[in-house]
Design a protein around this motif. Structure first.
Motif, PDB file in Angstrom:
ATOM      1  N   ARG A 186       0.835  -1.216   0.000  1.00 48.82           N
ATOM      2  CA  ARG A 186       0.000   0.000   0.000  1.00 48.82           C
ATOM      3  C   ARG A 186       0.861   1.254   0.000  1.00 48.82           C
ATOM      4  O   ARG A 186       0.550   2.227  -0.677  1.00 48.82           O
ATOM      5  CB  ARG A 186      -0.943  -0.007   1.198  1.00 48.82           C
ATOM      6  N   TRP A 187       1.930   1.250   0.785  1.00 47.00           N
ATOM      7  CA  TRP A 187       2.828   2.397   0.797  1.00 47.00           C
ATOM      8  C   TRP A 187       3.435   2.592  -0.588  1.00 47.00           C
ATOM      9  O   TRP A 187       3.494   3.712  -1.099  1.00 47.00           O
ATOM     10  CB  TRP A 187       3.938   2.196   1.845  1.00 47.00           C
ATOM     11  N   GLY A 188       3.881   1.512  -1.207  1.00 51.01           N
ATOM     12  CA  GLY A 188       4.450   1.601  -2.548  1.00 51.01           C
ATOM     13  C   GLY A 188       3.446   2.112  -3.561  1.00 51.01           C
ATOM     14  O   GLY A 188       3.772   2.923  -4.432  1.00 51.01           O
ATOM     15  N   ALA A 241       4.650   4.566  -6.785  1.00 54.67           N
ATOM     16  CA  ALA A 241       4.140   4.203  -8.107  1.00 54.67           C
ATOM     17  C   ALA A 241       4.539   5.285  -9.111  1.00 54.67           C
ATOM     18  O   ALA A 241       4.546   6.470  -8.796  1.00 54.67           O
ATOM     19  CB  ALA A 241       2.624   4.047  -8.069  1.00 54.67           C
ATOM     20  N   GLY A 242       4.862   4.867 -10.307  1.00 58.35           N
ATOM     21  CA  GLY A 242       5.239   5.821 -11.350  1.00 58.35           C
ATOM     22  C   GLY A 242       4.032   6.559 -11.901  1.00 58.35           C
ATOM     23  O   GLY A 242       2.935   6.523 -11.330  1.00 58.35           O
ATOM     24  N   GLU A 243       4.216   7.211 -13.035  1.00 61.11           N
ATOM     25  CA  GLU A 243       3.134   7.977 -13.652  1.00 61.11           C
ATOM     26  C   GLU A 243       1.953   7.097 -14.051  1.00 61.11           C
ATOM     27  O   GLU A 243       0.835   7.566 -14.137  1.00 61.11           O
ATOM     28  CB  GLU A 243       3.664   8.719 -14.875  1.00 61.11           C
ATOM     29  N   GLN A 244       2.208   5.813 -14.315  1.00 55.55           N
ATOM     30  CA  GLN A 244       1.137   4.899 -14.711  1.00 55.55           C
ATOM     31  C   GLN A 244       0.280   4.480 -13.526  1.00 55.55           C
ATOM     32  O   GLN A 244      -0.736   3.837 -13.696  1.00 55.55           O
ATOM     33  CB  GLN A 244       1.719   3.673 -15.382  1.00 55.55           C
ATOM     34  N   GLY A 245       0.693   4.823 -12.335  1.00 54.73           N
ATOM     35  CA  GLY A 245      -0.066   4.469 -11.143  1.00 54.73           C
ATOM     36  C   GLY A 245       0.267   3.075 -10.666  1.00 54.73           C
ATOM     37  O   GLY A 245       1.101   2.387 -11.238  1.00 54.73           O
ATOM     38  N   PRO A 246      -0.385   2.636  -9.588  1.00 58.07           N
ATOM     39  CA  PRO A 246      -0.104   1.307  -9.046  1.00 58.07           C
ATOM     40  C   PRO A 246      -0.552   0.221 -10.002  1.00 58.07           C
ATOM     41  O   PRO A 246      -1.463   0.412 -10.806  1.00 58.07           O
ATOM     42  CB  PRO A 246      -0.901   1.266  -7.748  1.00 58.07           C
ATOM     43  N   THR A 269      -6.113   4.088  -4.968  1.00 56.67           N
ATOM     44  CA  THR A 269      -7.355   4.693  -5.438  1.00 56.67           C
ATOM     45  C   THR A 269      -8.562   3.942  -4.904  1.00 56.67           C
ATOM     46  O   THR A 269      -9.530   4.534  -4.442  1.00 56.67           O
ATOM     47  CB  THR A 269      -7.399   4.705  -6.983  1.00 56.67           C
ATOM     48  N   GLU A 270      -8.509   2.609  -4.939  1.00 56.19           N
ATOM     49  CA  GLU A 270      -9.621   1.811  -4.440  1.00 56.19           C
ATOM     50  C   GLU A 270      -9.820   2.016  -2.950  1.00 56.19           C
ATOM     51  O   GLU A 270     -10.935   2.042  -2.458  1.00 56.19           O
ATOM     52  CB  GLU A 270      -9.384   0.335  -4.730  1.00 56.19           C
ATOM     53  N   ALA A 271      -8.718   2.173  -2.216  1.00 59.82           N
ATOM     54  CA  ALA A 271      -8.816   2.387  -0.770  1.00 59.82           C
ATOM     55  C   ALA A 271      -9.498   3.719  -0.475  1.00 59.82           C
ATOM     56  O   ALA A 271     -10.286   3.814   0.453  1.00 59.82           O
ATOM     57  CB  ALA A 271      -7.429   2.352  -0.130  1.00 59.82           C
ATOM     58  N   GLU A 272      -9.239   4.730  -1.292  1.00 62.74           N
ATOM     59  CA  GLU A 272      -9.826   6.036  -1.069  1.00 62.74           C
ATOM     60  C   GLU A 272     -11.326   6.054  -1.329  1.00 62.74           C
ATOM     61  O   GLU A 272     -12.084   6.681  -0.618  1.00 62.74           O
ATOM     62  CB  GLU A 272      -9.150   7.083  -1.965  1.00 62.74           C
ATOM     63  N   ASP A 273     -11.776   5.343  -2.372  1.00 63.04           N
ATOM     64  CA  ASP A 273     -13.208   5.395  -2.681  1.00 63.04           C
ATOM     65  C   ASP A 273     -13.983   4.160  -2.201  1.00 63.04           C
ATOM     66  O   ASP A 273     -15.142   3.994  -2.534  1.00 63.04           O
ATOM     67  CB  ASP A 273     -13.440   5.655  -4.171  1.00 63.04           C
ATOM     68  N   GLY A 274     -13.313   3.270  -1.432  1.00 67.37           N
ATOM     69  CA  GLY A 274     -14.019   2.150  -0.826  1.00 67.37           C
ATOM     70  C   GLY A 274     -14.151   0.918  -1.679  1.00 67.37           C
ATOM     71  O   GLY A 274     -14.744  -0.063  -1.254  1.00 67.37           O
ATOM     72  N   ARG A 275     -13.634   0.927  -2.911  1.00 66.08           N
ATOM     73  CA  ARG A 275     -13.707  -0.258  -3.740  1.00 66.08           C
ATOM     74  C   ARG A 275     -12.601  -1.230  -3.335  1.00 66.08           C
ATOM     75  O   ARG A 275     -11.801  -0.948  -2.479  1.00 66.08           O
ATOM     76  CB  ARG A 275     -13.516   0.083  -5.220  1.00 66.08           C
ATOM     77  N   GLY A 276     -12.540  -2.364  -3.984  1.00 63.87           N
ATOM     78  CA  GLY A 276     -11.467  -3.310  -3.726  1.00 63.87           C
ATOM     79  C   GLY A 276     -11.966  -4.518  -2.992  1.00 63.87           C
ATOM     80  O   GLY A 276     -13.156  -4.766  -2.899  1.00 63.87           O
ATOM     81  N   SER A 277     -11.043  -5.290  -2.457  1.00 61.65           N
ATOM     82  CA  SER A 277     -11.425  -6.539  -1.835  1.00 61.65           C
ATOM     83  C   SER A 277     -10.937  -6.613  -0.408  1.00 61.65           C
ATOM     84  O   SER A 277     -10.131  -5.800   0.029  1.00 61.65           O
ATOM     85  CB  SER A 277     -10.844  -7.703  -2.632  1.00 61.65           C
TER      86      SER A 277
END
Length: 152
Positions: free
Chosen positions: A84-86, A91-96, A142-150
């Motif tokens: 998560r920290w990484g 993460a580069g410009e392409q994101g995680p 991004t998923e952690a911020e908006d609540g998505r994910g698993s």
């Protein structure tokens, strides 16, 4: 840090959580030579994070597989926190990278929850992790911020 403070050890532990058990598979998937893999697996076994379990294939000699101990399983939050920290800070410009997990033996992409084939999901997201993951999954920043994910 003395036990888990190297890149190879972190990758071996990640692979153990993904279900890797055999010596050759650890060396190949982590991308290190057999002498280094043997040394790291020996250290992790001595530290009580992994244990050696004998197995024998028909017509072959007895060999040993490696499996997580309770102490090793308790290391999962550390790996997840590093990922998560990484994702958030390295993460580069392409994101995680996207992360795929298996649910009911059907590979699913975490960003879209669509069934995957090979390493591309229904939304076209390219997976950096093969769908051999079974019980470990993580969310992107991004998923952690908006609540998505698993769940973890």
């Amino acid at each position: 840090m003395e036990i888990v403070g190297t890149r190879a050890v972190l990758l071996i532990m990640r692979e153990a959580f993904f279900g890797t058990r055999r010596f050759d598979d650890f060396a190949k998937r982590v991308g290190i030579g057999e002498p280094a893999a043997a040394a790291r697996l020996k250290e992790l076994t001595a530290a009580g994070l992994l244990e050696r379990v004998p197995y024998r294939e028909p017509g072959q000699r007895t060999r040993h597989a490696y499996q997580l101990t309770a102490k090793g399983r308790d290391f999962l939050p550390v790996l997840v926190a590093l990922r998560r920290w990484g994702d958030a800070w390295a993460a580069g410009e392409q994101g995680p990278r996207s992360f795929c997990a298996t649910r009911n033996a059907v590979p699913r992409c975490m960003p879209c929850s669509g069934a995957t084939r090979d390493t591309t999901c229904g939304s076209g997201t390219r997976s950096s992790t093969p769908a051999r993951v079974s019980s470990v999954s993580a969310r992107t920043a991004t998923e952690a911020e908006d609540g998505r994910g698993s769940r973890l």
